[in-house]
Every structure is written in C-alpha cells, then in structure tokens.
Design a protein around this motif. Structure first.
Motif, PDB file in Angstrom:
ATOM      1  N   HIS A   1      -2.627  -0.370  -6.144  1.00 59.90           N
ATOM      2  CA  HIS A   1      -3.156  -0.632  -4.806  1.00 59.90           C
ATOM      3  C   HIS A   1      -4.677  -0.671  -4.812  1.00 59.90           C
ATOM      4  O   HIS A   1      -5.291  -1.530  -4.145  1.00 59.90           O
ATOM      5  CB  HIS A   1      -2.653   0.433  -3.839  1.00 59.90           C
ATOM      6  N   ALA A   2      -5.313   0.213  -5.551  1.00 62.16           N
ATOM      7  CA  ALA A   2      -6.775   0.233  -5.625  1.00 62.16           C
ATOM      8  C   ALA A   2      -7.305  -1.071  -6.224  1.00 62.16           C
ATOM      9  O   ALA A   2      -8.296  -1.634  -5.741  1.00 62.16           O
ATOM     10  CB  ALA A   2      -7.239   1.423  -6.457  1.00 62.16           C
TER      11      ALA A   2
ATOM     12  N   CYS B   1       2.484  -0.957  -4.578  1.00 60.27           N
ATOM     13  CA  CYS B   1       2.091   0.065  -3.604  1.00 60.27           C
ATOM     14  C   CYS B   1       1.560   1.341  -4.256  1.00 60.27           C
ATOM     15  O   CYS B   1       0.954   2.177  -3.566  1.00 60.27           O
ATOM     16  CB  CYS B   1       3.284   0.428  -2.721  1.00 60.27           C
TER      17      CYS B   1
ATOM     18  N   SER C   1       0.837  -1.195   0.000  1.00 59.41           N
ATOM     19  CA  SER C   1       0.000   0.000   0.000  1.00 59.41           C
ATOM     20  C   SER C   1       0.873   1.246   0.000  1.00 59.41           C
ATOM     21  O   SER C   1       2.053   1.180   0.364  1.00 59.41           O
ATOM     22  CB  SER C   1      -0.904   0.012   1.236  1.00 59.41           C
ATOM     23  N   PRO C   2       0.325   2.391  -0.369  1.00 58.02           N
ATOM     24  CA  PRO C   2       1.122   3.625  -0.306  1.00 58.02           C
ATOM     25  C   PRO C   2       1.662   3.896   1.092  1.00 58.02           C
ATOM     26  O   PRO C   2       2.807   4.347   1.240  1.00 58.02           O
ATOM     27  CB  PRO C   2       0.118   4.698  -0.740  1.00 58.02           C
TER      28      PRO C   2
ATOM     29  N   PRO D   1      -0.740   4.004  -6.216  1.00 55.27           N
ATOM     30  CA  PRO D   1      -2.185   4.144  -5.995  1.00 55.27           C
ATOM     31  C   PRO D   1      -3.080   3.319  -6.917  1.00 55.27           C
ATOM     32  O   PRO D   1      -4.025   2.679  -6.451  1.00 55.27           O
ATOM     33  CB  PRO D   1      -2.412   5.652  -6.188  1.00 55.27           C
ATOM     34  N   THR D   2      -2.802   3.322  -8.226  1.00 51.75           N
ATOM     35  CA  THR D   2      -3.684   2.588  -9.147  1.00 51.75           C
ATOM     36  C   THR D   2      -3.617   1.085  -8.894  1.00 51.75           C
ATOM     37  O   THR D   2      -4.652   0.403  -8.812  1.00 51.75           O
ATOM     38  CB  THR D   2      -3.303   2.884 -10.609  1.00 51.75           C
TER      39      THR D   2
END
Length: 420
Positions: free
Chosen positions: A109-110, A104, A65-66, A106-107
């Motif tokens: 991770h989503a 990690c 994750s971020p 954002p795209t």
C-alpha cells in the motif's frame, strides 16, 4: 491495369476513444505524429460518458488499502453496499480479490500510494495546460468539493486519510456549523462535519468535454474511425491492427487505451493483466432538483453528488459482475435514496439512470507503458474511478515514451508485467 493503392502506415494508432485515449491522441497529434483513433462506439460513449465529472487530485490513497481490507467483508455482505460481487460471479473474481488483498498490505500500500501521488502531481501540472491548449478551458470549474461526515466520530476516523493527503500537498479545511452551511446550504442534519478541498476541479459535463477534445484532435489532423479491433500483430517495424470486418491498418506504434475492453488485446500479446470491469451506476437529475454549489463526496457510502451542466449526478459504488450481466439499477435507486438525507428538499423525480464499466486493477494503479512482449505496443488503461483525473498525466507519459523522451516520473510502478 488498375491503379495500385498504397496503404497508409500511421505513426500512432490509439485504440479507445474515451477520455484517456483521446487525451493521448491529442498530445501525439500536437507532437506532429499522424494518428488514427479506433473505437467500437463514438467518442466518449463508454465510461467517459457517465463519470462524476471531477478531477480528484486529492485522492492519492489507492482504494487497495488496509482500511479497505477491513471494510470490504462488511460491504460485500450487503448486496446494495458500496462494494458488491454477485455470488454467481464470485469464483471468477477470486484471483482478482486475492491480488487486491495483497495490495492492501502495508508495504504494498505504501508503494502504491507513492506511485498514485506521483501520477496525481503530474496530473495537477498537466491538466489545465492540456485543456487550455485544446481551447476547452471554458469547460473547467473551480468550485472545490466537500467530503461529508456524519458526526465527530466519523470525521475523526478519517484523520489518517487526510494526514496522507496533507503529506502529499493536498490543501483542505475542516468545516462545521455556519461555515459548512455557507459552503453548501440545505445539508441534512446528519452531516455535521466536512473537509473542504478548495483546489478541487470539475468539468461542466464529462461527455461534452470528452467529445470536444476528440473533435479538436480530429480538427488538428488525427483521424477517427468507428471500428472494433479484434487482433494485434506486432512486426519488425509496424503493428498490424485487424478490425471485426476484416480490414487492417498498420502503425509504427499502437496504444491500447480501450478501458475495460483492453485486457483481451493485451492477452493476445502474452501480457496477462488482471483487468476487471467495475460497474458504476448513477442517476442524473434535472438541474433544478437542488441548489448544489459544488461536488459532495460521501466516503462512508462510496458515492458522490455533482452539479453538472446536464443536471445533478448522484453516483458511484463498485459492482464487480462482469460485462454480460444486465444492469442492476436498484443500485442507482439506493444511492439516490441515500442522497435525500444529504440534500434537504431534493426533488428525485425525472432522473436518468446509467451504468458504465470502469477498468479496474487490483492495486488501483493503471497500466502505463510498453507491452512486455512488443516495443511497438503501449498500454494505457486500468484507471478505475480516475480516468478523467489522470488523463492528461497519462497522455503526457505515453507521448514521451512514444517519442523516445524520458518520462518525468518513474514508470516502474505502472508496468504491465507487475502482476506476473
């Protein structure tokens, strides 16, 4: 002339007798398939023996994750921190860490969160049903869990995580003061805030329930053999499985569910899957070491404290050091020392230390589905910390694939070839 012996061809061969493999074998046996289970050790003798004993359905956010991308450099600088890679192993870990870093973003991770949440939702639907079918409901406990935070700032910093969980239907209650003391008396003064997850479920003992599921599967018709598989040879109608003593068996379909040992078999078939052995540590104290009411989760330090029938288990963290390096039980001792500030008056004497290998993939999602090179072989490994949590969901998906039925969730995120 001597009597000719005809070799049995099994409908299904499941390689691996941890909680994932045994859940799959149970579901396939219940579906009327002839099933052979193979494992180099006994049932539940690997990571399933020493896990934390909880169904962590609330943990829908992948480890990749971020937030983890920001934390991991600081953690890696601490050799006893929640995430550790010895310097001698770092070059081997570099490609895995690069893929972890990409997961990690954002795209990515989503997408992983969506896939993880789908698997968790299926697990919530299937878990109690599976253990009820196996006659093992008495092993399940519904006491909830407390995520502990040291002060308002730490509690507020976790708000985004809980917003994600709320979005995916996780129920929780913020607690402080008298309510927190009611849920768990004797907490150290440092831990002033918590999230109570009432639907959190645990087992009385992870090794016992794994072994019981395996024994029930054998009672219902499956066969178990202790043997190390060294080779898979898919053919037109069957796969030939060769063991280290030279014996072979054949099966119409084969499921590789060998946890951290699965990568070599996948590589034989041409599937390069970046599977690493994430070494987890724990100490199990006598049951009277503390009056623990429910599982405690300490997110800041990456460990959990669980009341089991066999004792109070303090464990977690992640060490990437391969499968040959000797255990570093200083990690167990470190977590036990930290737990003294969580539970006032904890008696830390008489504990038993343990280390096991969790099968870890860089995007935190398991591989579930068919080999990219052979429709006769399916994979079910890479669950990391979530093998017990996701065992019933994984078994349901593999059973449906094996029987030619449409799975209830989109299988694309869990495909083997996603790392190519």
């Amino acid at each position: 002339m001597g009597e000719q012996v005809t070799q049995v061809t099994y409908d299904q061969c499941v390689i691996g007798a941890g909680i994932i493999g045994l859940a799959i074998a149970f579901k396939l046996t219940r579906a009327g398939q002839s099933v052979l289970i193979l494992d180099k050790g006994g049932m539940g003798e690997g990571a399933s023996r020493g896990n934390a004993g909880a169904f962590a359905f609330a943990d829908v956010e992948p480890m990749a994750s971020p937030a983890m991308l920001l934390k991991s450099p600081r953690w890696l600088l601490d050799p006893m921190g929640p995430l550790s890679v010895p310097l001698s192993y770092a070059p081997r870990m570099a490609p895995w860490m690069a893929q972890f870093a990409r997961a990690c973003l954002p795209t990515a991770h989503a997408a992983s969160t969506k896939a993880q949440a789908a698997l968790m939702e299926l697990a919530k639907r299937e878990t109690e049903l599976m253990f009820e079918d196996a006659g093992l409901s008495n092993h399940l406990r519904h006491e909830g869990a407390l995520y502990l935070y040291a002060g308002q700032r730490a509690f507020d910093a976790a708000a985004d995580v809980w917003r994600v969980r709320a979005k995916h239907g996780v129920a929780f209650e913020p607690v402080t003061g008298a309510r927190l003391a009611e849920l768990q008396p004797g907490l150290g003064p440092r831990y002033t805030h918590a999230m109570f997850v009432p639907d959190w479920m645990m087992v009385s003992d992870p090794f016992e329930i794994t072994r019981a599921l395996g024994n029930q599967t054998v009672t219902e018709g499956a066969e178990f053999r202790q043997a190390r598989v060294v080779r898979l040879q898919p053919g037109g109608e069957t796969t030939t499985i060769t063991m280290d003593d030279g014996e072979t068996v054949t099966a119409r379909q084969t499921v590789v569910a060998g946890g951290a040992w699965s990568g070599k078999l996948a590589a034989q078939l041409g599937d390069t899957i970046p599977l690493e052995a994430e070494r987890g540590y724990n100490t199990t104290l006598p049951t009277d070491a503390f009056d623990l009411k429910r599982q405690l989760v300490v997110p800041a330090d990456g460990y959990v404290i669980t009341p089991l029938a066999s004792g109070i288990r303090v464990g977690g963290a992640a060490e990437f050091a391969g499968m040959q390096r000797p255990p570093d039980y200083r990690r167990s001792a470190m977590m036990l020392k930290k737990s003294e500030s969580v539970m006032q008056g904890l008696n830390t004497s008489g504990g038993k230390q343990w280390m096991g290998f969790r099968p870890s993939l860089p995007d935190t999602l398991p591989v579930i589905g068919r080999s990219s090179t052979s429709s006769r072989v399916m994979y079910a490994f890479g669950h990391g910390h979530l093998g017990l949590t996701q065992c019933a969901a994984t078994a349901t998906l593999v059973r449906d694939l094996a029987l030619g039925q449409a799975p209830s969730i989109d299988m694309h995120p869990y495909r083997a070839e996603r790392f190519c």
